[in-house]
Design an enzyme around this catalytic site. Structure first.
Site, PDB file in Angstrom:
ATOM      1  N   GLY A  24       0.812  -1.210   0.000  1.00 14.16           N
ATOM      2  CA  GLY A  24       0.000   0.000   0.000  1.00 14.16           C
ATOM      3  C   GLY A  24       0.843   1.257   0.000  1.00 14.16           C
ATOM      4  O   GLY A  24       2.024   1.229  -0.341  1.00 14.16           O
TER       5      GLY A  24
ATOM      6  N   HIS B 103       2.441   4.765  -4.861  1.00 18.25           N
ATOM      7  CA  HIS B 103       3.002   5.985  -5.470  1.00 18.25           C
ATOM      8  C   HIS B 103       3.309   5.687  -6.930  1.00 18.25           C
ATOM      9  O   HIS B 103       2.995   4.585  -7.431  1.00 18.25           O
ATOM     10  CB  HIS B 103       4.249   6.438  -4.697  1.00 18.25           C
ATOM     11  CG  HIS B 103       5.250   5.349  -4.487  1.00 18.25           C
ATOM     12  ND1 HIS B 103       5.956   4.772  -5.516  1.00 18.25           N
ATOM     13  CD2 HIS B 103       5.636   4.688  -3.358  1.00 18.25           C
ATOM     14  CE1 HIS B 103       6.756   3.830  -5.030  1.00 18.25           C
ATOM     15  NE2 HIS B 103       6.568   3.744  -3.717  1.00 18.25           N
TER      16      HIS B 103
ATOM     17  N   GLY C  42       5.871   4.775  -8.408  1.00 21.09           N
ATOM     18  CA  GLY C  42       6.636   3.545  -8.637  1.00 21.09           C
ATOM     19  C   GLY C  42       5.697   2.349  -8.785  1.00 21.09           C
ATOM     20  O   GLY C  42       5.875   1.503  -9.669  1.00 21.09           O
ATOM     21  N   HIS C  43       4.675   2.296  -7.929  1.00 24.18           N
ATOM     22  CA  HIS C  43       3.694   1.208  -8.041  1.00 24.18           C
ATOM     23  C   HIS C  43       2.879   1.369  -9.332  1.00 24.18           C
ATOM     24  O   HIS C  43       2.561   0.381  -9.999  1.00 24.18           O
ATOM     25  CB  HIS C  43       2.736   1.217  -6.843  1.00 24.18           C
ATOM     26  CG  HIS C  43       3.405   0.957  -5.530  1.00 24.18           C
ATOM     27  ND1 HIS C  43       3.607   1.939  -4.594  1.00 24.18           N
ATOM     28  CD2 HIS C  43       3.915  -0.178  -5.001  1.00 24.18           C
ATOM     29  CE1 HIS C  43       4.203   1.415  -3.537  1.00 24.18           C
ATOM     30  NE2 HIS C  43       4.417   0.143  -3.758  1.00 24.18           N
TER      31      HIS C  43
ATOM     32  N   GLY D 168       9.592  -4.302  -8.397  1.00 28.04           N
ATOM     33  CA  GLY D 168      10.448  -3.173  -8.748  1.00 28.04           C
ATOM     34  C   GLY D 168      11.920  -3.459  -8.482  1.00 28.04           C
ATOM     35  O   GLY D 168      12.275  -4.130  -7.505  1.00 28.04           O
TER      36      GLY D 168
END
Ligand code: PAF
Length: 276
Positions: free
Chosen positions: A18, A21, A23-24, A144
């Site tokens: 959760g 941002h 990046g997600h 990532g």
């Protein structure tokens, strides 16, 4: 997975804790792009949100971890997720959250850097990711590269226990000044946020240097003098996570350090003429 008509549906999975941002969002968009390339094969892009207590070796870090479920659903959907699952604690830990989970020993993958500095961290990561893979049964799972060592550990888990699952790495997304995006960045105050950029800058200096080991020592000293509480700044093989032997094209530089109690990690490949 099958749809209502019994047709096979592939699952592309992005597990998260959760506080989503950009990046997600990049992970989710990456999954969506892969769907476009599937020529009409039905695919569900599934995001999970579960803040996993057993991977935090520091309970202050767990207690302060940002929880933003509504914003998470919004961001995940806007980036292209079909569903966002938020497992209950007892789905992941049916007998309650244990003080420790089974130890995972993947040699240097779990024993160096994050593994050495955060005892039990990868035990917790492997436990929760295994459980999520069992529940969600993905065909492809996206992780990532900012958490490069985690990516290596999960790739090993997949090889050993989920041989049909593809682990897809996604490049680190950075703020305009180079700071790697992380859910923890929101906890940096203005002064520390301004300093935080030096972590990626110093890694880049090492990554471009012709004398990487010497530059790594100097980078560590500079970061400490700026106020970073450094845990490590290491050069290691991106596949084995071992410091030696040097293999051209495979080495990366990794660092972890805290500013004002906020832990930051980053890594990058060598981009210069490094000949140690
Ligand atoms: O990278 C993360 O956010 C977590 O470590 C993960 C993979 C979701 C497991 O809790």
């Amino acid at each position: 997975m099958e749809d209502r008509e019994g047709q096979a549906v592939r699952v592309f999975f992005i597990p998260t804790m959760g506080a989503l941002h950009e990046g997600h969002a990049a992970l989710i968009r990456h999954a969506r792009d892969r769907v476009m390339a599937m020529n009409g094969t039905p695919v569900q892009v599934v995001v999970s949100v579960f803040v996993n207590p057993t991977q935090f070796n520091d309970m202050r870090d767990f207690d302060g971890y940002p929880i933003t479920p509504d914003a998470d659903v919004e961001l995940a959907r806007a980036a292209g997720a079909d569903s966002v699952v938020m497992p209950a604690v007892d789905e992941i830990y049916p007998s309650g959250v244990p003080a420790t989970v089974d130890r995972v020993d993947y040699g240097s993958l779990t024993g160096t850097m994050e593994g050495a500095h955060r005892p039990g961290h990868f035990d917790g990561v492997v436990h929760v990711v295994r459980r999520l893979f069992q529940l969600v049964r993905p065909d492809v799972a996206f992780f990532g590269e900012k958490d490069w060592q985690q990516l290596a550990v999960i790739s090993r888990l997949a090889v050993e226990e989920f041989p049909d699952l593809e682990i897809a790495p996604v490049a680190t997304v950075r703020e305009a000044d180079g700071l790697a995006m992380s859910s923890r960045n929101v906890r940096l105050d203005a002064e520390h946020r301004a300093l935080a950029v030096h972590l990626s800058r110093e890694l880049e200096r090492v990554a471009r240097s012709g004398q990487p080991h010497e530059e790594a020592k100097r980078a560590m000293e500079r970061l400490v003098s700026m106020g970073f509480e450094m845990e490590y700044l290491n050069i290691a093989d991106g596949f084995t996570l071992e410091a030696a032997p040097w293999k051209a094209g495979e080495m990366r530089v990794f660092a972890a350090g805290s500013l004002g109690g906020v832990r930051l990690i980053d890594n990058m490949p060598f981009i210069g003429p490094a000949v140690p």
